[in-house]
Motif scaffolding. Structure first.
Motif, mmCIF file in Angstrom:
data_model
loop_
_atom_site.group_PDB
_atom_site.id
_atom_site.type_symbol
_atom_site.label_atom_id
_atom_site.label_comp_id
_atom_site.label_asym_id
_atom_site.label_seq_id
_atom_site.Cartn_x
_atom_site.Cartn_y
_atom_site.Cartn_z
ATOM 1 N N GLN A 46 69.310 44.316 39.032
ATOM 2 C CA GLN A 46 70.100 44.091 40.227
ATOM 3 C C GLN A 46 71.462 44.740 40.064
ATOM 4 O O GLN A 46 72.011 44.795 38.987
ATOM 5 C CB GLN A 46 70.289 42.601 40.473
ATOM 6 N N TYR A 47 71.975 45.233 41.194
ATOM 7 C CA TYR A 47 73.300 45.798 41.227
ATOM 8 C C TYR A 47 74.166 44.913 42.110
ATOM 9 O O TYR A 47 73.753 44.533 43.202
ATOM 10 C CB TYR A 47 73.279 47.223 41.785
ATOM 11 N N LYS A 48 75.331 44.581 41.633
ATOM 12 C CA LYS A 48 76.221 43.696 42.384
ATOM 13 C C LYS A 48 76.432 44.246 43.799
ATOM 14 O O LYS A 48 76.706 45.427 43.980
ATOM 15 C CB LYS A 48 77.556 43.596 41.653
ATOM 16 N N ASP A 49 76.280 43.385 44.767
ATOM 17 C CA ASP A 49 76.507 43.686 46.178
ATOM 18 C C ASP A 49 75.530 44.705 46.779
ATOM 19 O O ASP A 49 75.771 45.225 47.860
ATOM 20 C CB ASP A 49 77.946 44.152 46.418
ATOM 21 N N ILE A 50 74.448 45.017 46.087
ATOM 22 C CA ILE A 50 73.409 45.882 46.643
ATOM 23 C C ILE A 50 72.095 45.108 46.604
ATOM 24 O O ILE A 50 71.376 45.127 45.601
ATOM 25 C CB ILE A 50 73.274 47.218 45.869
ATOM 26 N N PRO A 51 71.784 44.398 47.692
ATOM 27 C CA PRO A 51 70.611 43.524 47.694
ATOM 28 C C PRO A 51 69.311 44.232 48.088
ATOM 29 O O PRO A 51 68.338 43.590 48.437
ATOM 30 C CB PRO A 51 70.996 42.464 48.723
ATOM 31 N N TRP A 52 69.290 45.559 48.064
ATOM 32 C CA TRP A 52 68.100 46.309 48.452
ATOM 33 C C TRP A 52 67.576 47.128 47.277
ATOM 34 O O TRP A 52 68.348 47.594 46.441
ATOM 35 C CB TRP A 52 68.410 47.287 49.586
ATOM 36 N N LEU A 53 66.272 47.338 47.281
ATOM 37 C CA LEU A 53 65.619 48.203 46.301
ATOM 38 C C LEU A 53 64.633 49.091 47.062
ATOM 39 O O LEU A 53 63.965 48.627 47.976
ATOM 40 C CB LEU A 53 64.865 47.362 45.269
ATOM 41 N N ARG A 54 64.559 50.333 46.688
ATOM 42 C CA ARG A 54 63.620 51.254 47.308
ATOM 43 C C ARG A 54 62.387 51.374 46.413
ATOM 44 O O ARG A 54 62.489 51.607 45.215
ATOM 45 C CB ARG A 54 64.260 52.633 47.458
ATOM 46 N N LEU A 55 61.229 51.190 47.013
ATOM 47 C CA LEU A 55 59.961 51.407 46.319
ATOM 48 C C LEU A 55 59.207 52.515 47.022
ATOM 49 O O LEU A 55 59.310 52.671 48.240
ATOM 50 C CB LEU A 55 59.105 50.134 46.345
ATOM 51 N N GLY A 56 58.417 53.255 46.271
ATOM 52 C CA GLY A 56 57.610 54.328 46.840
ATOM 53 C C GLY A 56 56.137 53.963 46.832
ATOM 54 O O GLY A 56 55.610 53.505 45.823
ATOM 55 N N TYR A 57 55.500 54.157 47.974
ATOM 56 C CA TYR A 57 54.060 53.994 48.074
ATOM 57 C C TYR A 57 53.414 55.155 47.306
ATOM 58 O O TYR A 57 54.023 56.223 47.159
ATOM 59 C CB TYR A 57 53.658 53.988 49.563
ATOM 60 N N PRO A 58 52.178 55.006 46.790
ATOM 61 C CA PRO A 58 51.564 56.076 45.997
ATOM 62 C C PRO A 58 51.477 57.441 46.697
ATOM 63 O O PRO A 58 51.368 58.465 46.022
ATOM 64 C CB PRO A 58 50.163 55.529 45.683
ATOM 65 N N THR A 59 51.581 57.481 48.024
ATOM 66 C CA THR A 59 51.574 58.783 48.712
ATOM 67 C C THR A 59 52.800 59.607 48.331
ATOM 68 O O THR A 59 52.835 60.811 48.607
ATOM 69 C CB THR A 59 51.539 58.601 50.247
ATOM 70 N N CYS A 60 53.770 58.985 47.700
ATOM 71 C CA CYS A 60 54.962 59.716 47.261
ATOM 72 C C CYS A 60 54.733 60.427 45.930
ATOM 73 O O CYS A 60 55.648 61.023 45.375
ATOM 74 C CB CYS A 60 56.159 58.778 47.185
ATOM 75 N N GLY A 61 53.516 60.342 45.403
ATOM 76 C CA GLY A 61 53.156 61.141 44.240
ATOM 77 C C GLY A 61 53.099 60.427 42.915
ATOM 78 O O GLY A 61 52.774 61.029 41.909
ATOM 79 N N TRP A 62 53.390 59.135 42.894
ATOM 80 C CA TRP A 62 53.347 58.415 41.627
ATOM 81 C C TRP A 62 53.182 56.933 41.901
ATOM 82 O O TRP A 62 53.368 56.461 43.009
ATOM 83 C CB TRP A 62 54.620 58.666 40.813
ATOM 84 N N GLY A 63 52.827 56.213 40.859
ATOM 85 C CA GLY A 63 52.724 54.756 40.957
ATOM 86 C C GLY A 63 51.422 54.271 41.563
ATOM 87 O O GLY A 63 50.614 55.039 42.069
ATOM 88 N N ASP A 64 51.234 52.960 41.485
ATOM 89 C CA ASP A 64 49.996 52.348 41.977
ATOM 90 C C ASP A 64 50.287 51.096 42.799
ATOM 91 O O ASP A 64 49.512 50.159 42.820
ATOM 92 C CB ASP A 64 49.057 52.027 40.816
ATOM 93 N N LEU A 65 51.431 51.084 43.482
ATOM 94 C CA LEU A 65 51.793 49.934 44.305
ATOM 95 C C LEU A 65 51.041 49.989 45.630
ATOM 96 O O LEU A 65 51.504 50.559 46.607
ATOM 97 C CB LEU A 65 53.308 49.901 44.555
ATOM 98 N N ARG A 66 49.869 49.379 45.621
ATOM 99 C CA ARG A 66 49.055 49.272 46.835
ATOM 100 C C ARG A 66 48.319 47.952 46.775
ATOM 101 O O ARG A 66 48.245 47.313 45.735
ATOM 102 C CB ARG A 66 48.093 50.448 46.966
ATOM 103 N N GLY A 67 47.812 47.535 47.927
ATOM 104 C CA GLY A 67 47.028 46.307 47.984
ATOM 105 C C GLY A 67 47.772 45.099 47.465
ATOM 106 O O GLY A 67 48.964 44.916 47.729
ATOM 107 N N ASP A 68 47.049 44.257 46.710
ATOM 108 C CA ASP A 68 47.635 43.017 46.184
ATOM 109 C C ASP A 68 48.804 43.280 45.240
ATOM 110 O O ASP A 68 49.761 42.507 45.203
ATOM 111 C CB ASP A 68 46.576 42.184 45.456
ATOM 112 N N LYS A 69 48.733 44.373 44.484
ATOM 113 C CA LYS A 69 49.836 44.671 43.562
ATOM 114 C C LYS A 69 51.122 44.941 44.346
ATOM 115 O O LYS A 69 52.195 44.484 43.956
ATOM 116 C CB LYS A 69 49.497 45.862 42.671
ATOM 117 N N LEU A 70 51.020 45.648 45.465
ATOM 118 C CA LEU A 70 52.190 45.901 46.295
ATOM 119 C C LEU A 70 52.730 44.591 46.865
ATOM 120 O O LEU A 70 53.932 44.309 46.783
ATOM 121 C CB LEU A 70 51.840 46.870 47.436
#
Length: 170
Positions: free
Chosen positions: A1-25
């Motif tokens: 976490q970053y102080k005063d920044i309550p947002w995080l950006r995540l990339g769906y696998p169509t962005c070329g990496w990762g496996d955040l889909r379905g239940d894992k997402l």
């Protein structure tokens, strides 16, 4: 976490990496939500063979992010990343599918219209004109072929802007 920044950006696998889909997402987003962190999920445009695959955008929407960016640098004309470019009429269809999927889960979720390169001054003038021209063409496609007779206007949308010239990602 970053102080005063309550947002995080995540990339769906169509962005070329990762496996955040379905239940894992879903579970990943729920975990961040439990810590008070809101999520911007970027759903990059897939290759042309999957561009209109509703399964991808429906899955991303089911993750229940707080905001979704549909597309990433879709108008990029750089030969090094030419795979990112999507013709305005085709991107209009993709964006419409993505926005509808997100709003079918939660109608008040903000949906960002892809992302633009951060052209800001003097030498970038023509590049900015080109981006506006792309968006004008997209608007025309939205109102003639995606939703004939519609009044969709890109000026009323929230546009994403990439954060640097170095990483090419919002």
């Amino acid at each position: 976490q970053y102080k005063d920044i309550p947002w995080l950006r995540l990339g769906y696998p169509t962005c070329g990496w990762g496996d955040l889909r379905g239940d894992k997402l879903k579970k990943t987003i729920q975990s961040y939500h439990s810590k008070g962190i809101r999520i911007l999920l970027t759903v990059c445009q897939p290759d042309s063979s999957k561009l209109l695959d509703t399964g991808l955008v429906n899955d991303a929407a089911q993750g229940n992010p707080d905001a979704v960016q549909c597309g990433n640098e879709q108008m990029k004309q750089d030969a090094a990343v030419s795979f990112l470019y999507v013709a305005p009429d085709k991107f209009a269809k993709f964006y419409d599918l993505c926005e509808r999927a997100v709003h079918s889960v939660r109608s008040d979720t903000p949906v960002l219209l892809g992302s633009l390169d951060p052209h800001v001054a003097g030498p970038d003038y023509q590049l900015m004109v080109n981006q506006a021209n792309y968006l004008d063409q997209m608007q025309n496609a939205m109102n003639t072929s995606v939703h004939p007779g519609g009044n969709w206007d890109w000026h009323n949308q929230t546009l994403g802007v990439i954060d640097s010239w170095h990483n090419g990602y919002l």
